[in-house]
Write a protein that holds these residues in place. Sequence first.
Motif, PDB file in Angstrom:
ATOM      1  N   SER A 157       5.458  11.469  -4.238  1.00  0.00           N
ATOM      2  CA  SER A 157       5.291  10.590  -5.400  1.00  0.00           C
ATOM      3  C   SER A 157       5.756   9.177  -5.093  1.00  0.00           C
ATOM      4  N   LEU A 158       6.847   9.058  -4.328  1.00  0.00           N
ATOM      5  CA  LEU A 158       7.364   7.722  -3.977  1.00  0.00           C
ATOM      6  C   LEU A 158       6.373   6.995  -3.077  1.00  0.00           C
ATOM      7  N   ALA A 159       5.814   7.728  -2.117  1.00  0.00           N
ATOM      8  CA  ALA A 159       4.789   7.116  -1.262  1.00  0.00           C
ATOM      9  C   ALA A 159       3.620   6.647  -2.118  1.00  0.00           C
ATOM     10  N   GLY A 160       3.195   7.488  -3.034  1.00  0.00           N
ATOM     11  CA  GLY A 160       2.078   7.130  -3.917  1.00  0.00           C
ATOM     12  C   GLY A 160       2.390   5.899  -4.745  1.00  0.00           C
ATOM     13  N   ALA A 161       3.593   5.842  -5.295  1.00  0.00           N
ATOM     14  CA  ALA A 161       3.985   4.693  -6.126  1.00  0.00           C
ATOM     15  C   ALA A 161       3.935   3.410  -5.304  1.00  0.00           C
ATOM     16  N   LEU A 162       4.451   3.468  -4.077  1.00  0.00           N
ATOM     17  CA  LEU A 162       4.485   2.273  -3.221  1.00  0.00           C
ATOM     18  C   LEU A 162       3.073   1.825  -2.852  1.00  0.00           C
ATOM     19  N   ILE A 163       2.233   2.792  -2.517  1.00  0.00           N
ATOM     20  CA  ILE A 163       0.852   2.455  -2.141  1.00  0.00           C
ATOM     21  C   ILE A 163       0.139   1.774  -3.320  1.00  0.00           C
ATOM     22  N   CYS A 164       0.375   2.279  -4.528  1.00  0.00           N
ATOM     23  CA  CYS A 164      -0.225   1.648  -5.719  1.00  0.00           C
ATOM     24  C   CYS A 164       0.322   0.237  -5.913  1.00  0.00           C
ATOM     25  N   ALA A 165       1.631   0.100  -5.812  1.00  0.00           N
ATOM     26  CA  ALA A 165       2.246  -1.215  -6.037  1.00  0.00           C
ATOM     27  C   ALA A 165       1.712  -2.223  -5.028  1.00  0.00           C
ATOM     28  N   GLN A 166       1.566  -1.790  -3.793  1.00  0.00           N
ATOM     29  CA  GLN A 166       1.093  -2.717  -2.753  1.00  0.00           C
ATOM     30  C   GLN A 166      -0.358  -3.135  -2.963  1.00  0.00           C
ATOM     31  N   GLN A 167      -1.091  -2.329  -3.744  1.00  0.00           N
ATOM     32  CA  GLN A 167      -2.479  -2.716  -4.046  1.00  0.00           C
ATOM     33  C   GLN A 167      -2.601  -3.415  -5.388  1.00  0.00           C
ATOM     34  N   GLY A 168      -1.459  -3.782  -5.953  1.00  0.00           N
ATOM     35  CA  GLY A 168      -1.504  -4.603  -7.162  1.00  0.00           C
ATOM     36  C   GLY A 168      -1.332  -3.861  -8.468  1.00  0.00           C
ATOM     37  N   ALA A 169      -0.971  -2.574  -8.435  1.00  0.00           N
ATOM     38  CA  ALA A 169      -0.691  -1.885  -9.705  1.00  0.00           C
ATOM     39  C   ALA A 169       0.505  -2.573 -10.367  1.00  0.00           C
ATOM     40  N   ASN A 170       0.429  -2.754 -11.672  1.00  0.00           N
ATOM     41  CA  ASN A 170       1.441  -3.518 -12.397  1.00  0.00           C
ATOM     42  C   ASN A 170       2.468  -2.640 -13.095  1.00  0.00           C
ATOM     43  N   ILE A 171       2.050  -1.443 -13.474  1.00  0.00           N
ATOM     44  CA  ILE A 171       2.948  -0.533 -14.185  1.00  0.00           C
ATOM     45  C   ILE A 171       2.845   0.821 -13.493  1.00  0.00           C
ATOM     46  N   ILE A 172       3.992   1.349 -13.074  1.00  0.00           N
ATOM     47  CA  ILE A 172       4.006   2.599 -12.321  1.00  0.00           C
ATOM     48  C   ILE A 172       4.738   3.636 -13.177  1.00  0.00           C
ATOM     49  N   ARG A 173       3.994   4.661 -13.584  1.00  0.00           N
ATOM     50  CA  ARG A 173       4.538   5.659 -14.513  1.00  0.00           C
ATOM     51  C   ARG A 173       5.138   6.817 -13.726  1.00  0.00           C
ATOM     52  N   VAL A 174       6.446   7.051 -13.894  1.00  0.00           N
ATOM     53  CA  VAL A 174       7.124   8.053 -13.064  1.00  0.00           C
ATOM     54  C   VAL A 174       8.189   8.842 -13.826  1.00  0.00           C
ATOM     55  N   HIS A 175       8.516  10.009 -13.281  1.00  0.00           N
ATOM     56  CA  HIS A 175       9.685  10.762 -13.735  1.00  0.00           C
ATOM     57  C   HIS A 175      10.949  10.236 -13.062  1.00  0.00           C
ATOM     58  N   ASP A 176      10.852   9.947 -11.759  1.00  0.00           N
ATOM     59  CA  ASP A 176      12.038   9.639 -10.954  1.00  0.00           C
ATOM     60  C   ASP A 176      12.235   8.127 -10.855  1.00  0.00           C
ATOM     61  N   VAL A 177      12.842   7.579 -11.906  1.00  0.00           N
ATOM     62  CA  VAL A 177      12.907   6.121 -12.041  1.00  0.00           C
ATOM     63  C   VAL A 177      13.825   5.496 -10.993  1.00  0.00           C
ATOM     64  N   ALA A 178      14.999   6.063 -10.774  1.00  0.00           N
ATOM     65  CA  ALA A 178      15.962   5.447  -9.846  1.00  0.00           C
ATOM     66  C   ALA A 178      15.357   5.355  -8.445  1.00  0.00           C
ATOM     67  N   GLU A 179      14.769   6.443  -7.997  1.00  0.00           N
ATOM     68  CA  GLU A 179      14.210   6.493  -6.647  1.00  0.00           C
ATOM     69  C   GLU A 179      13.022   5.533  -6.509  1.00  0.00           C
ATOM     70  N   THR A 180      12.172   5.518  -7.535  1.00  0.00           N
ATOM     71  CA  THR A 180      11.004   4.625  -7.479  1.00  0.00           C
ATOM     72  C   THR A 180      11.450   3.167  -7.484  1.00  0.00           C
ATOM     73  N   SER A 181      12.465   2.851  -8.298  1.00  0.00           N
ATOM     74  CA  SER A 181      12.962   1.467  -8.346  1.00  0.00           C
ATOM     75  C   SER A 181      13.504   1.053  -6.987  1.00  0.00           C
ATOM     76  N   ASP A 182      14.211   1.965  -6.313  1.00  0.00           N
ATOM     77  CA  ASP A 182      14.728   1.646  -4.973  1.00  0.00           C
ATOM     78  C   ASP A 182      13.586   1.345  -4.001  1.00  0.00           C
ATOM     79  N   VAL A 183      12.585   2.195  -4.029  1.00  0.00           N
ATOM     80  CA  VAL A 183      11.461   2.003  -3.102  1.00  0.00           C
ATOM     81  C   VAL A 183      10.792   0.653  -3.361  1.00  0.00           C
TER      82      VAL A 183
END
Length: 281
Positions: A242-268
């Motif tokens: 999920s973290l890899a997926g979130a990062l890949i989306c963010a790097q392609q310009g996704a503006n809002i990333i919907r997740v369960h694991d907020v702390a880990e995603t914020s770190d990434v």
Amino acid sequence: MKELKLPNARSVSLEYPIVMGILNVTPDSFSDGGKFSSDSKAIEQAKRLLMEGAGVLDIGGESTRPGAPEVSLEEELRRVIPVVKAVKHDIDCIISVDTSKAEVMRQAIEAGADIINDVRALQEPGALDVLAAYPDVPVCLMHMQGQPRTMQNNPSYQALFADINDFFETRISACKQAGISRERLILDPGFGFGKTLSHNIELLGGLKHFQHFDLPILTGLSRKSMFGQLLNRDTNERLAGSLAGALICAQQGANIIRVHDVAETSDVLSVWLASVNGVNE
Ligand code: 7PJ
């Protein structure tokens, strides 16, 4: 598109991706049943998600997992509205409500919801009219093929990106017709909603195909079965995927990333943004 305007003259910056923390209020998430204690548990969880870096909380009372049964209006209202009220009363934060039902939307907005997140893109009866009546509330239009109960039975596309783009065009026009202005709209390709593993993987690499709308993009991949299939992992083993997926989306310009694991995603996301912007030592 540097910011998203919200009710009460507020706004949220979209200069950097924001994390939307999932606050589930389905019975499986708060199994004790008692209303008072489930509200206070929701508030506790809301505070934790915000401390961990969530910019928005997404409160949802309908399970839209593949195969999940539909939830009645009364049940969804009973799950969602008290939590929206309680969180709004106790905490200064931005609340999104994940629903497709017009009456849930209306009551949620009256209770203080700032954003409506609709996996059915305002196609249910009355939904367009409710949003038209609240001109300050942004809305996320998600793409889904079929309905949750059956959407994973052999999803198919003529051309994945063209089909999803056609859907967005149609829903953007429907919003315009109904009097919902374009600057209120957020688009979401709907990972896992009527998509095979290869559709999901193709989407993950191709968010650029949705940038031409020049609207904010939301993505939700957190713990989804695409990682189960790709990595052979149970739900509780899908964090790294999920973290890899979130990062890949963010790097392609996704503006809002919907997740369960907020702390880990914020770190990434922080590590990535530091590599882009540098740090002040
Ligand atoms: C999504 C959602 C998503 C948006 C759910 C789950 C299923 N809303 N609600 N996008 N997924 N906008 O989290 O596994 O992908 S519920």
